[in-house]
Design an enzyme around this catalytic site. Structure first.
Site, PDB file in Angstrom:
ATOM      1  N   ASP A 176       0.847  -1.195   0.000  1.00 45.66           N
ATOM      2  CA  ASP A 176       0.000   0.000   0.000  1.00 45.66           C
ATOM      3  C   ASP A 176       0.881   1.243   0.000  1.00 45.66           C
ATOM      4  O   ASP A 176       1.542   1.557   0.986  1.00 45.66           O
ATOM      5  CB  ASP A 176      -0.900   0.009   1.249  1.00 45.66           C
ATOM      6  N   LYS A 204      -2.579   5.820  -4.520  1.00 44.26           N
ATOM      7  CA  LYS A 204      -3.693   6.738  -4.253  1.00 44.26           C
ATOM      8  C   LYS A 204      -3.466   8.083  -4.941  1.00 44.26           C
ATOM      9  O   LYS A 204      -2.328   8.549  -5.061  1.00 44.26           O
ATOM     10  CB  LYS A 204      -3.824   6.971  -2.738  1.00 44.26           C
ATOM     11  N   TYR A 227       3.235   9.831  -0.738  1.00 43.93           N
ATOM     12  CA  TYR A 227       4.304   9.254   0.098  1.00 43.93           C
ATOM     13  C   TYR A 227       5.687   9.497  -0.523  1.00 43.93           C
ATOM     14  O   TYR A 227       6.705   9.324   0.157  1.00 43.93           O
ATOM     15  CB  TYR A 227       4.116   7.750   0.333  1.00 43.93           C
ATOM     16  N   HIS A 235      -7.545   9.547  -2.289  1.00 41.55           N
ATOM     17  CA  HIS A 235      -6.916   9.509  -0.963  1.00 41.55           C
ATOM     18  C   HIS A 235      -7.793  10.121   0.145  1.00 41.55           C
ATOM     19  O   HIS A 235      -7.885   9.576   1.237  1.00 41.55           O
ATOM     20  CB  HIS A 235      -5.554  10.230  -1.039  1.00 41.55           C
TER      21      HIS A 235
HETATM   22  P1  NDP Z   1       0.574   1.728  11.895  1.00 45.70           P
HETATM   23  O1  NDP Z   1      -0.620   1.630  12.763  1.00 45.70           O
HETATM   24  O2  NDP Z   1       0.845   0.650  10.911  1.00 45.70           O
HETATM   25  O3  NDP Z   1       1.809   1.932  12.868  1.00 45.70           O
HETATM   26  C1  NDP Z   1       3.116   2.093  12.384  1.00 45.70           C
HETATM   27  C2  NDP Z   1       3.988   2.379  13.591  1.00 45.70           C
HETATM   28  O4  NDP Z   1       3.969   1.253  14.476  1.00 45.70           O
HETATM   29  C3  NDP Z   1       5.424   2.603  13.204  1.00 45.70           C
HETATM   30  O5  NDP Z   1       5.925   3.587  14.087  1.00 45.70           O
HETATM   31  C4  NDP Z   1       6.093   1.260  13.458  1.00 45.70           C
HETATM   32  O6  NDP Z   1       7.437   1.436  13.842  1.00 45.70           O
HETATM   33  C5  NDP Z   1       5.289   0.735  14.632  1.00 45.70           C
HETATM   34  N1  NDP Z   1       5.185  -0.730  14.617  1.00 45.70           N
HETATM   35  C6  NDP Z   1       4.878  -1.506  13.545  1.00 45.70           C
HETATM   36  N2  NDP Z   1       4.863  -2.799  13.911  1.00 45.70           N
HETATM   37  C7  NDP Z   1       5.166  -2.849  15.217  1.00 45.70           C
HETATM   38  C8  NDP Z   1       5.320  -3.901  16.146  1.00 45.70           C
HETATM   39  N3  NDP Z   1       5.159  -5.171  15.773  1.00 45.70           N
HETATM   40  N4  NDP Z   1       5.634  -3.582  17.426  1.00 45.70           N
HETATM   41  C9  NDP Z   1       5.804  -2.307  17.800  1.00 45.70           C
HETATM   42  N5  NDP Z   1       5.667  -1.257  16.968  1.00 45.70           N
HETATM   43  C10 NDP Z   1       5.355  -1.521  15.678  1.00 45.70           C
HETATM   44  O7  NDP Z   1       0.495   3.176  11.190  1.00 45.70           O
HETATM   45  P2  NDP Z   1       0.576   3.835   9.759  1.00 45.70           P
HETATM   46  O8  NDP Z   1       0.051   5.185   9.970  1.00 45.70           O
HETATM   47  O9  NDP Z   1       1.888   3.683   9.119  1.00 45.70           O
HETATM   48  O10 NDP Z   1      -0.506   3.028   8.897  1.00 45.70           O
HETATM   49  C11 NDP Z   1      -0.209   1.878   8.138  1.00 45.70           C
HETATM   50  C12 NDP Z   1      -0.354   2.138   6.653  1.00 45.70           C
HETATM   51  O11 NDP Z   1      -1.657   2.644   6.362  1.00 45.70           O
HETATM   52  C13 NDP Z   1       0.569   3.232   6.106  1.00 45.70           C
HETATM   53  O12 NDP Z   1       1.888   2.807   5.943  1.00 45.70           O
HETATM   54  C14 NDP Z   1      -0.133   3.592   4.823  1.00 45.70           C
HETATM   55  O13 NDP Z   1       0.165   2.622   3.826  1.00 45.70           O
HETATM   56  C15 NDP Z   1      -1.586   3.525   5.243  1.00 45.70           C
HETATM   57  N6  NDP Z   1      -2.110   4.858   5.638  1.00 45.70           N
HETATM   58  C16 NDP Z   1      -3.124   5.386   4.876  1.00 45.70           C
HETATM   59  C17 NDP Z   1      -3.660   6.621   5.173  1.00 45.70           C
HETATM   60  C18 NDP Z   1      -4.744   7.149   4.339  1.00 45.70           C
HETATM   61  O14 NDP Z   1      -5.115   8.323   4.497  1.00 45.70           O
HETATM   62  N7  NDP Z   1      -5.322   6.376   3.439  1.00 45.70           N
HETATM   63  C19 NDP Z   1      -3.181   7.416   6.307  1.00 45.70           C
HETATM   64  C20 NDP Z   1      -2.151   6.772   7.074  1.00 45.70           C
HETATM   65  C21 NDP Z   1      -1.661   5.522   6.752  1.00 45.70           C
HETATM   66  P3  NDP Z   1       8.724   1.030  12.916  1.00 45.70           P
HETATM   67  O15 NDP Z   1       8.391   1.361  11.497  1.00 45.70           O
HETATM   68  O16 NDP Z   1       9.800   1.889  13.473  1.00 45.70           O
HETATM   69  O17 NDP Z   1       8.966  -0.427  13.126  1.00 45.70           O
END
Ligand code: NDP
Length: 277
Positions: free
Chosen positions: A48, A78, A53, A111
């Site tokens: 995704d 998106k 991005y 988006h």
């Molecule tokens: P997430 O809820 O996936 O959280 C990501 C955070 O959690 C990062 O800081 C990561 O740290 C941490 N993390 C991931 N796995 C673990 C774990 N197993 N244990 C502890 N910490 C963990 O948030 P996102 O906002 O990134 O959402 C996911 C995806 O959704 C995005 O990447 C994007 O593709 C999509 N998205 C879409 C949006 C929209 O408007 N359509 C808006 C926001 C997101 P680290 O990377 O340091 O491991």
């Protein structure tokens, strides 16, 4: 059949989407290739990304370097807010396609609705054309509210395959999920871990300890059992693998109910009513 990372949901036009995907928001263009190789090694086949991005070329490079057959992969991108409108959508889509180095996108999303701009219906009609031309396998939206979906359903032909929304135990989006279920729209959860905000919740921690799993694994499991498509992001190799290892256990109804009770309407991201207007 046993549920695995290859398990799919069937979208309303018959296209299969791997239920668990890999989100790449905030992974820089020059490192996303490496993160993708870790994700592919862990078994993810659904990626995704989004034009905003700034990592579509890196994602394209990662896909090319993986050597995986194109038909094994499911790629979502998106359309950003300032590209809404008929002609600008067609142009922005072509740019995403070129940056990703692909012939077609599996899922293309608007988006944000940006409701005050009044352009999402026109934008959607351009996406319907791209769908009919075979350049996209499924079209959907993101961050649409019930009233935005109602407008689309009333004024356009194709029912969105997906609405990708902020969804995690502290923001459970019951009204939208019910609307999606009624209209055959798949729910996709962004920030499925609450961007970290829910990882320290004591109820999640207790359930995780009872299963010998991590809080993140419990939350991803919860999404899968609700029937959501779910796209956790991580740049950390061990977490990328951990988040994919969610198929050997299940949460009983009592634990699903305990997590349901954690809802507190807490957004970690912007409000779709006003964002991008
Ligand atoms: P997430 O809820 O996936 O959280 C990501 C955070 O959690 C990062 O800081 C990561 O740290 C941490 N993390 C991931 N796995 C673990 C774990 N197993 N244990 C502890 N910490 C963990 O948030 P996102 O906002 O990134 O959402 C996911 C995806 O959704 C995005 O990447 C994007 O593709 C999509 N998205 C879409 C949006 C929209 O408007 N359509 C808006 C926001 C997101 P680290 O990377 O340091 O491991």
């Amino acid at each position: 059949m046993t549920e695995t990372i290859a398990s799919t949901l069937t979208l309303n036009n018959g296209v299969a989407i791997p239920q668990l995907g890999f989100g790449v928001y905030q992974i820089p263009n020059d490192t996303v290739d490496g993160a993708l190789q870790d994700a592919f090694a862990a078994g993810y086949r659904h990626i995704d990304t989004a034009a905003i991005y700034g990592n579509e070329t890196g994602v394209g490079a990662g896909i090319a370097r993986s050597g995986l057959p194109r038909e094994e992969l499911f790629v979502t991108t998106k359309l950003w807010n300032d590209k809404q409108g008929h002609d600008s959508t067609l142009k922005a889509f072509d740019r995403s396609l070129r940056q990703l180095g692909l012939d077609a996108i599996d899922l293309y999303l608007i988006h944000w609705p940006c409701p005050a701009r009044g352009l999402f219906v026109e934008t959607w009609k351009a996406m319907e054309e791209l769908l009919a031309a075979g350049k996209i396998r499924a079209i959907g939206v993101s961050n649409f509210r019930v009233q935005d979906l109602e407008t689309l359903l009333a004024e356009t032909e194709v029912v969105p395959a997906v609405n990708q929304i902020e969804l995690h135990p502290y923001l459970q989006q019951e009204e939208l999920r019910a609307f999606h279920a009624e209209h055959g729209i798949a729910t996709e959860a962004w920030s499925p871990l609450g961007r970290g905000a829910v990882l320290d919740d004591p109820v999640i921690a207790r359930i995780a300890a009872a299963h010998g799993k991590s809080p993140a694994q419990v939350m991803i499991r919860w999404h899968l059992q609700l029937g959501n498509s779910v796209i956790p992001k991580s740049s950390t190799p061990a977490r990328i693998a951990e988040n994919a290892d969610v198929f050997g256990f299940s949460l009983p109804d009592a634990e699903m109910a305990e997590i349901a009770a954690l809802d507190r309407g807490l957004r970690t991201g912007p409000d779709p009513s006003t964002f991008g207007n």
